[in-house]
Design an enzyme around this catalytic site. Structure first.
Site, mmCIF file in Angstrom:
data_model
loop_
_atom_site.group_PDB
_atom_site.id
_atom_site.type_symbol
_atom_site.label_atom_id
_atom_site.label_comp_id
_atom_site.label_asym_id
_atom_site.label_seq_id
_atom_site.Cartn_x
_atom_site.Cartn_y
_atom_site.Cartn_z
ATOM 1 N N CYS A 103 -22.918 -34.270 -15.827
ATOM 2 C CA CYS A 103 -22.127 -33.572 -15.076
ATOM 3 C C CYS A 103 -21.821 -33.914 -13.636
ATOM 4 C CB CYS A 103 -22.525 -31.968 -15.164
ATOM 5 S SG CYS A 103 -21.330 -31.005 -14.074
ATOM 6 N N CYS A 138 -20.450 -29.749 -19.714
ATOM 7 C CA CYS A 138 -21.657 -29.711 -19.130
ATOM 8 C C CYS A 138 -22.431 -28.681 -19.650
ATOM 9 C CB CYS A 138 -21.376 -29.243 -17.419
ATOM 10 S SG CYS A 138 -22.819 -28.863 -16.633
ATOM 11 N N SER A 153 24.499 -20.461 -29.677
ATOM 12 C CA SER A 153 23.918 -21.672 -28.972
ATOM 13 C C SER A 153 24.915 -22.572 -28.422
ATOM 14 C CB SER A 153 22.732 -22.198 -30.077
ATOM 15 O OG SER A 153 23.520 -22.765 -30.974
ATOM 16 N N LYS A 166 21.102 -31.675 -21.346
ATOM 17 C CA LYS A 166 19.627 -31.547 -21.002
ATOM 18 C C LYS A 166 19.460 -32.964 -20.172
ATOM 19 C CE LYS A 166 17.825 -29.079 -23.360
ATOM 20 N NZ LYS A 166 17.529 -28.899 -24.831
ATOM 21 N N TYR A 224 0.878 -1.277 -0.138
ATOM 22 C CA TYR A 224 0.076 -0.339 0.111
ATOM 23 C C TYR A 224 0.879 1.165 -0.042
ATOM 24 C CZ TYR A 224 -3.456 3.364 1.523
ATOM 25 O OH TYR A 224 -4.130 4.389 1.483
ATOM 26 N N CYS A 283 -23.337 -30.903 -11.237
ATOM 27 C CA CYS A 283 -24.661 -30.264 -11.155
ATOM 28 C C CYS A 283 -25.736 -31.437 -11.661
ATOM 29 C CB CYS A 283 -24.942 -29.000 -11.662
ATOM 30 S SG CYS A 283 -24.959 -29.098 -13.504
ATOM 31 N N GLU A 291 25.439 -23.671 -13.951
ATOM 32 C CA GLU A 291 24.473 -22.972 -13.668
ATOM 33 C C GLU A 291 23.171 -23.819 -14.150
ATOM 34 O OE1 GLU A 291 25.339 -19.924 -16.350
ATOM 35 O OE2 GLU A 291 27.288 -19.449 -15.348
ATOM 36 N N LYS A 315 19.755 -24.444 -16.514
ATOM 37 C CA LYS A 315 19.536 -23.858 -17.731
ATOM 38 C C LYS A 315 17.959 -23.484 -17.728
ATOM 39 C CE LYS A 315 19.772 -25.019 -22.709
ATOM 40 N NZ LYS A 315 18.433 -24.873 -22.879
ATOM 41 N N GLU A 330 17.697 -14.666 -19.831
ATOM 42 C CA GLU A 330 16.786 -15.639 -20.070
ATOM 43 C C GLU A 330 15.179 -14.806 -19.600
ATOM 44 O OE1 GLU A 330 16.243 -19.279 -22.554
ATOM 45 O OE2 GLU A 330 17.734 -18.032 -22.320
#
Length: 656
Positions: free
Chosen positions: A400, A418, A80, A306, A32, A403, A109, A111, A167
């Site tokens: 459903c 539904c 890359s 990876k 605030y 309901c 680090e 990725k 990134e």
């Protein structure tokens, strides 16, 4: 102090607190108090626009609409990395380093799975940001990057030129909120945070990018004029001191230590706010990097490990069905607990009936589970050799589960929905649509207020809005007596809306504004519409057989009958008034483009139709006029190519 000093002081204080909140995640003042200071700065900048500076926190909200992105040549290529997939390949990389270098240290680090960008600073001021593109040429997305609050607009040290690489990503928390909102609005959810971040960063309207709350991790110093560094980790520490949000790293002296950190990062991946699809191993010494250089595809001094999707067997204990805010039934497999990618998984998405049928997933089956996109657990395959003899094919319920209303399958897709007009699972979305500007246009009753009304049990269907009492509304958080009175007055006014607005507000499938007006014009009253048969509905222009069936199913549903009955009791208008003003635009076709300042484009379209004209969405040789507001785009260009008369907003208003 005078206004210049006050503005300077406010900028400094707000930027400091913004840094603590968005970069350090360590706020020291209440929201605030921050908002009040920001509001004061906005007022001062409104009074003295010539004093607005690029580093002002008010410049992060977006507002520019671009016609496209300009190409940017990267002075230092954004290369890359070569991918590797096993500890053995990491060891091979280390062996290559040992052949060339006497001693090697590495930075390991996480990725980040996002969108790579370059940020450029001149004399300590952010001047341009660009996507990676092909590594040598990217796109200028400066305006959208300004909306990312963890990117500093000015730096403590005013170096002549500095370019860093980072990134851009969308955090898991923001991704979940965004998809929940898209579901409420009936929009397709983003498949993963990376796609959401990429789509957000390439928005031509920077206000949309600002709403997406993107974030960034800086992981490389690309170019620096005025300073020299010996190691990569030294540059990261320096950038952290310049108020950047810098990627966490581990300094490893051996390749064995690198493999250990890669394993440890995989175990900790759930603790990061971003998606990570691997780990990056970089040679730390910058002079050694220069010696090694790069191949045509990637630097020789770094690799990207990876992580493979982790898969484990489990057993399907049950299949449960959830009803989303748009009414779509989504099946979910309850599986025996299994540890995947750092978390314990007990549920896996089954998407829809087609997915279940294709993979033939049954209760009791032993299945292979993985995390799709490292976030959502899903079933990869079924081990048929371990299927119980009594396992039966699974089918979604015909009604459903929330309901009890019948469900229907989309004619053009796999979703099952539904059909209940008062289904509790769809209540918030139905209410938001009902009160929206183009529907019943009830001002002062937004999503937050509606959610409170639902939580307090004040509304269980749109009809309940017309039975609210002032004391109950005033008791809601951030409402009060005056706001409650204004909201109730808006609700009362909406009772007099035309039948066409009500039909659109009811949310009948495939009945948009145009179809609602066609139905109102044809029947004149809701009671006349309610007695129509399928054949009569199908014969109406612009109402096809599928839409006609949706209308008939909705009208005959017990929940719909109950809803309409309560709306009638509340005094909501059920009749259509001929709202034609004149036939002055008869035979004319208008196309609206750009932002109008005196009315919305929807209101302009209504004014055109009220005078017998047609509001079209695309420019053609049949277009009579194009009305061009601010930031008009390709439609204006096409109009000029076809020599279609173009009206300014003022000329259009004069015609009205």
């Amino acid at each position: 102090m005078d206004y210049r000093e006050e503005m300077k002081h406010l900028r400094a204080v707000l930027n400091e607190h913004g840094y603590r909140y968005y970069v350090l995640d360590d706020p020291t003042i209440p929201d605030y108090e921050y908002d009040q200071m920001l509001r004061r700065l906005e007022i001062l900048e409104g009074e003295h626009p010539e004093e607005i500076t690029p580093d002002s926190p008010t410049q992060r909200v977006g507002g520019k609409i671009l016609s496209g992105f300009e190409p940017v040549e990267h002075p230092v290529p954004l290369e890359s990395l070569q991918d590797v997939f096993s500890p053995g390949e990491v060891e091979e990389f280390g062996a290559r380093m040992d052949e060339t270098l006497s001693a090697a240290a590495y930075s390991v680090e996480p990725k980040v799975d996002g969108l790579s960008v370059a940020l450029e600073y001149r004399d300590g001021v952010f001047v341009r940001g660009a996507t990676r593109g092909d590594g040598r040429t990217g796109e200028d997305v400066t305006e959208n990057l300004r909306t990312i609050r963890s990117i500093p607009m000015t730096l403590p040290e005013k170096l002549p030129r500095l370019i860093v690489r980072g990134e851009v990503y969308m955090s898991h928390k923001v991704f979940e909120k965004l998809n929940a909102l898209r579901e409420i609005n009936g929009e397709a959810p983003f498949s993963n945070p990376r796609n959401a971040a990429a789509g957000s960063l390439r928005q031509l309207d920077s206000r949309i990018a600002a709403q997406r709350q993107l974030d960034i991790q800086i992981f490389n110093l690309q170019l620096c004029e005025g300073r020299k560094f010996a190691t990569h980790t030294e540059t990261l520490d320096y950038l952290k001191g310049q108020n950047f949000k810098v990627i966490p790293y581990c300094l490893a002296d051996t390749i064995a230590a690198c493999n250990e950190e890669i394993r440890a990062l995989n175990e900790r991946r759930e603790t990061f706010p971003f998606d990570m699809d691997g780990a990056v191993v970089k040679l730390n010494d910058l002079s050694d990097r220069q010696k090694l250089g790069s191949t045509a595809k990637a630097p020789r001094w770094a690799i990207a490990y990876k992580y493979p999707p982790e898969q484990k067997p489990s057993k399907v204990v049950d299949i449960v069905v959830q009803v989303g805010r748009t009414g779509v039934l989504t099946p979910k497999a309850v599986v025996e607990p299994v540890h995947l990618a750092g978390t314990t998984v007990t549920n896996a998405t089954l998407h829809n009936q087609d997915y279940i049928t294709e993979k033939d997933i049954r209760i009791g089956d032993t299945v292979l589970v993985q995390k799709a996109g490292e976030i959502i657990p899903e079933i990869v395959s079924v081990d048929l050799s371990r299927r119980p003899a009594d396992a039966k094919p699974y089918h979604l319920p015909a009604v459903c589960p929330v309901c009890g209303a019948p469900v229907s399958r989309d004619p053009d897709g796999a979703a099952v929905r539904c059909t209940g007009a008062e289904c509790p699972a769809q209540l918030l979305r139905n209410l938001m649509h009902f009160v929206s500007r183009d529907a019943m246009d009830i001002d002062g009753v937004g999503p937050a207020v509606l959610q409170q009304m639902i939580d307090q049990g004040l509304v269980r269907s749109p009809a309940d809005l017309y039975y609210l009492e002032e004391k109950d509304v005033a008791a809601l958080e951030r409402m009060g007596r005056k706001s409650a009175r204004n909201a109730l007055e808006a609700i009362e006014r909406s009772k007099g809306n035309d039948l066409s607005r009500l039909l659109y507000a009811l949310g009948i499938r495939q009945v948009g504004e145009k179809a609602a007006k066609v139905l109102a014009d044809h029947f004149g009253t809701f009671d006349a519409l309610a007695t129509a048969g399928l054949e009569e509905l199908t014969e109406i222009p612009d109402i096809g057989p599928i839409t006609a069936r949706f209308i008939l199913d909705w009208l005959t549903s017990p929940q719909s009958v109950h809803l309409i009955g309560r709306l009638k009791e509340a005094g909501v208008n059920m009749n259509h008034a001929d709202q034609a003003v004149s036939d002055a635009f008869s035979g004319m076709t208008f196309v609206l483009t750009g932002a109008l300042t005196r009315m919305t484009r929807q209101d302009a379209a209504r004014e055109i139709e009220a005078r017998g004209g047609k509001a079209a969405s695309s420019v053609s040789k049949k277009t009579t006029y194009v009305v061009a507001g601010e930031s008009a785009g390709s439609k204006l260009t096409k109009a000029r190519e076809l020599q279609i008369p173009v009206l300014t907003e003022e000329e259009f208003l004069a015609m009205l």
